[in-house]
Design a protein around this motif. Structure first.
Motif, PDB file in Angstrom:
ATOM      1  N   TYR A 111      -6.832   7.682   5.468  1.00  0.00           N
ATOM      2  CA  TYR A 111      -6.014   6.532   5.113  1.00  0.00           C
ATOM      3  C   TYR A 111      -6.802   5.680   4.133  1.00  0.00           C
ATOM      4  CZ  TYR A 111      -9.036   3.964   8.314  1.00  0.00           C
ATOM      5  OH  TYR A 111     -10.136   3.425   8.928  1.00  0.00           O
ATOM      6  N   SER A 112      -6.108   4.815   3.432  1.00  0.00           N
ATOM      7  CA  SER A 112      -6.762   3.959   2.444  1.00  0.00           C
ATOM      8  C   SER A 112      -6.162   2.569   2.501  1.00  0.00           C
ATOM      9  CB  SER A 112      -6.590   4.549   1.033  1.00  0.00           C
ATOM     10  OG  SER A 112      -7.156   3.691   0.057  1.00  0.00           O
ATOM     11  N   CYS A 113      -7.020   1.554   2.525  1.00  0.00           N
ATOM     12  CA  CYS A 113      -6.568   0.159   2.517  1.00  0.00           C
ATOM     13  C   CYS A 113      -6.820  -0.443   1.134  1.00  0.00           C
ATOM     14  CB  CYS A 113      -7.315  -0.653   3.572  1.00  0.00           C
ATOM     15  SG  CYS A 113      -7.023  -0.107   5.264  1.00  0.00           S
ATOM     16  N   TYR A 114      -5.866  -1.181   0.634  1.00  0.00           N
ATOM     17  CA  TYR A 114      -5.965  -1.764  -0.708  1.00  0.00           C
ATOM     18  C   TYR A 114      -6.877  -2.988  -0.695  1.00  0.00           C
ATOM     19  CZ  TYR A 114      -4.575  -4.220  -4.982  1.00  0.00           C
ATOM     20  OH  TYR A 114      -4.583  -4.877  -6.178  1.00  0.00           O
ATOM     21  N   LYS A 115      -7.766  -3.036  -1.664  1.00  0.00           N
ATOM     22  CA  LYS A 115      -8.616  -4.213  -1.839  1.00  0.00           C
ATOM     23  C   LYS A 115      -8.263  -4.867  -3.169  1.00  0.00           C
ATOM     24  CE  LYS A 115     -13.374  -5.870  -1.986  1.00  0.00           C
ATOM     25  NZ  LYS A 115     -14.804  -5.501  -2.003  1.00  0.00           N
ATOM     26  N   PRO A 116      -7.668  -6.065  -3.137  1.00  0.00           N
ATOM     27  CA  PRO A 116      -7.261  -6.726  -4.381  1.00  0.00           C
ATOM     28  C   PRO A 116      -8.464  -7.101  -5.250  1.00  0.00           C
ATOM     29  CG  PRO A 116      -6.186  -7.704  -2.457  1.00  0.00           C
ATOM     30  CD  PRO A 116      -7.292  -6.824  -1.944  1.00  0.00           C
ATOM     31  N   PRO A 117      -8.251  -7.318  -6.538  1.00  0.00           N
ATOM     32  CA  PRO A 117      -9.338  -7.748  -7.426  1.00  0.00           C
ATOM     33  C   PRO A 117      -9.829  -9.137  -7.055  1.00  0.00           C
ATOM     34  CG  PRO A 117      -7.230  -7.826  -8.577  1.00  0.00           C
ATOM     35  CD  PRO A 117      -6.981  -7.140  -7.269  1.00  0.00           C
ATOM     36  N   SER A 118     -11.080  -9.406  -7.371  1.00  0.00           N
ATOM     37  CA  SER A 118     -11.723 -10.659  -6.928  1.00  0.00           C
ATOM     38  C   SER A 118     -11.065 -11.906  -7.514  1.00  0.00           C
ATOM     39  CB  SER A 118     -13.210 -10.638  -7.288  1.00  0.00           C
ATOM     40  OG  SER A 118     -13.382 -10.455  -8.684  1.00  0.00           O
ATOM     41  N   HIS A 119     -10.402 -11.797  -8.694  1.00  0.00           N
ATOM     42  CA  HIS A 119      -9.805 -13.008  -9.294  1.00  0.00           C
ATOM     43  C   HIS A 119      -8.596 -13.513  -8.505  1.00  0.00           C
ATOM     44  CE1 HIS A 119      -7.136  -9.970 -11.210  1.00  0.00           C
ATOM     45  NE2 HIS A 119      -6.248 -10.943 -11.198  1.00  0.00           N
ATOM     46  N   LEU A 120      -8.130 -12.724  -7.521  1.00  0.00           N
ATOM     47  CA  LEU A 120      -7.006 -13.173  -6.693  1.00  0.00           C
ATOM     48  C   LEU A 120      -7.468 -13.892  -5.415  1.00  0.00           C
ATOM     49  CD1 LEU A 120      -4.507 -10.159  -6.906  1.00  0.00           C
ATOM     50  CD2 LEU A 120      -4.554 -12.259  -8.270  1.00  0.00           C
TER      51      LEU A 120
END
Length: 510
Positions: A111-120
């Motif tokens: 499985y894979s969990c999404y990691k948003p970009p740091s600017h968010l």
């Protein structure tokens, strides 16, 4: 308990334990602990212990049997062709029937969990500054949000979508689609890269997102992006709240019982862009402070050949729905306030309703997972209460005997606190939930996967370990999924915890 568990007090020179109990009381509790451990061991191995004397008697009797009698029996069977053929036919038919009707095992490959970009990322100060500058909130609402943030258990590195970083915010349909694409495709790209599974090999697709349901659907967006095959069985679940991730797993499990030798993908997410509340009703402001960007993609298989490379095997799913009760139905409710602004309202009865749903869920789950020793204790106290009208406290089964790891939906600090207390868990059992809430906030139905990722990143998942994922959601629902590790599981590449796990656990300020 502190590192120095005992301390001398002036109460008559009596040595006391840290929690205020006298030494004799402490020793008694220790003795009771070992009595209970002995009881659990006895009940767990009762069949084995009973079989030892039985096998001894059989061996002794066999040794005293006349060899001539055994040869006579064998000679009789050897020439009785009808009996041999009948027994063989029954054996073959029974074996075939069992193989064709037994439930197919469902394996979790990865499985894979999404990691948003740091600017968010949004810090407390930025959150409050933007709330003031929008001009939509009065002073009372701003102060309420500030207090909720401070007590929420969220850290300074959670993420909100791009539209919420603008002043004024830009919650358009296009921005909501963009958020959905970034989250879903980000998780799926990483999943396909890690597993090397081709999109054309996917036969079943289940997507759940409660509050954003565009046309074409989110599942259609995935089919279009990855050019999935035309006969794929796709499902799009909406409006089912934070527990929909387990519902999606349960649906995929059922589909894998029907369709042979195939893979299923489950995508669990939530969409914030068009569901931010810009009013002043207190019960509708809480989601603004808790919900954050996140999503997960899970790859399942029913192929027996995939067992050797799978991470987990699905053991149980149990779903509880309290929607027939009006209070439960309306305790998490999307509506418009007096000014016509839409948001999700959380009832003050939410924790009590969640507790009732949890009780029903574990009553069903308990007999499926608990050792017989715990089931007997639970049954005995129940009978004493029902039949003898005895004033006996309800026995709370020790779920620590059934599971090594707990993934409690990171819906909020109060949810985690209540389950820790009611299930008599230790701090280490809720660590993954607390740290997920701190690092990523409430990512709705995907939070239980960020928690599983935390456990793996810490190197705690060993072969044979059992994991209980439990989530609550609107409706009102409480759903559970139980997995068993098929090997020592390590975090997959590009895990959301990859660059920060060394900093956790952190101390949560009360």
């Amino acid at each position: 308990m502190s590192s120095d568990p005992t301390s001398a007090t002036g109460n008559g020179g009596v040595l006391q334990i840290h929690h205020g109990r006298r030494l004799p009381d402490f020793l008694q509790s220790v003795n009771l602990k070992y009595v209970k451990l002995g009881y659990h061991y006895l009940m767990t191995h009762l069949l084995t212990l009973c079989m030892i004397p039985l096998m001894s008697i059989v061996i002794i009797q066999a040794s005293q049997t006349n060899p001539e009698d055994i040869r006579h029996l064998w000679h009789h069977l050897q020439y009785n062709l009808v009996i041999v053929i009948t027994c063989s036919a029954i054996l073959v038919f029974g074996s075939t029937f069992f193989l064709l009707t037994r439930p197919r095992s469902v394996y979790l490959l990865d499985y894979s969990c999404y990691k948003p970009p740091s600017h968010l990322q949004v810090k407390y100060k930025k959150f409050m500054d933007h709330s003031k500058l929008t001009g939509d909130f009065d002073d009372s609402s701003l102060e309420f949000q500030r207090k909720i943030l401070e007590r929420s258990g969220l850290g300074e590195e959670t993420y909100v979508p791009e539209a919420m970083h603008h002043i004024p915010p830009r919650p358009s349909m296009a921005a909501a689609r963009e958020e959905a694409e970034q989250v879903m495709f980000g998780a799926l790209d990483n999943l396909f890269e890690n597993t090397k599974v081709k999109p054309k090999d996917i036969g079943i697709l289940v997507v759940n997102c409660s509050l954003f349901n565009p046309t074409p659907s989110l599942s259609a967006m995935i089919v279009n992006k990855y050019k999935l095959r035309g006969n794929i069985k796709s499902f799009n679940l909406g409006g089912m709240g934070c527990s929909a991730g387990v519902i999606a797993i349960d649906l995929a499990k059922d589909m894998l019982q029907i369709h042979r030798n195939t893979n299923a993908i489950v995508v669990s997410t939530e969409n914030i862009t068009q569901n931010w509340y810009f009013g002043n009703k207190k019960s509708m402001l809480i989601p603004n402070c808790l919900f954050r960007v996140g999503g997960a993609a899970i790859l399942l298989s029913n192929k027996s050949s995939d067992r050797r490379k799978a991470k987990y095997k699905l053991l149980q799913t149990v779903r509880t729905h309290k929607g027939a009760d009006d209070k439960a139905f309306k305790c998490v409710y999307q509506e418009q306030d007096e000014a016509g602004k839409t948001g999700v309202s959380l009832s003050k009865d939410l924790m009590a309703i969640a507790g009732g749903a949890l009780k029903t869920n574990i009553t069903t789950l308990g007999p499926l997972v608990l050792p017989i020793s715990e089931q007997l204790l639970f049954f005995a106290t129940l009978m004493a209460k029902k039949l003898l009208n005895a004033k006996v406290k309800p026995y709370i089964p020790d779920f620590k005997l059934a599971f090594e790891h707990f993934c409690i939906h990171a819906g909020g600090r109060a949810v985690i606190d209540e389950l820790e207390k009611n299930l008599q868990l230790l701090p280490v059992h809720v660590e993954a939930s607390r740290m997920t809430l701190h690092r990523f906030g409430n990512t709705s139905s995907s939070s239980i996967w960020y928690e599983l990722g935390y456990i793996e990143a810490k190197g705690r998942m060993k072969k044979g370990d059992r994991v209980w994922q439990i989530a609550f959601g609107s409706g009102f629902k409480c759903n559970s999924a139980v997995w068993q590790a098929l090997r020592n599981v390590k975090a997959s590449p590009n895990s959301p915890w990859e660059d920060c796990i060394h900093m956790y656990p952190v101390q949560i300020v009360t």
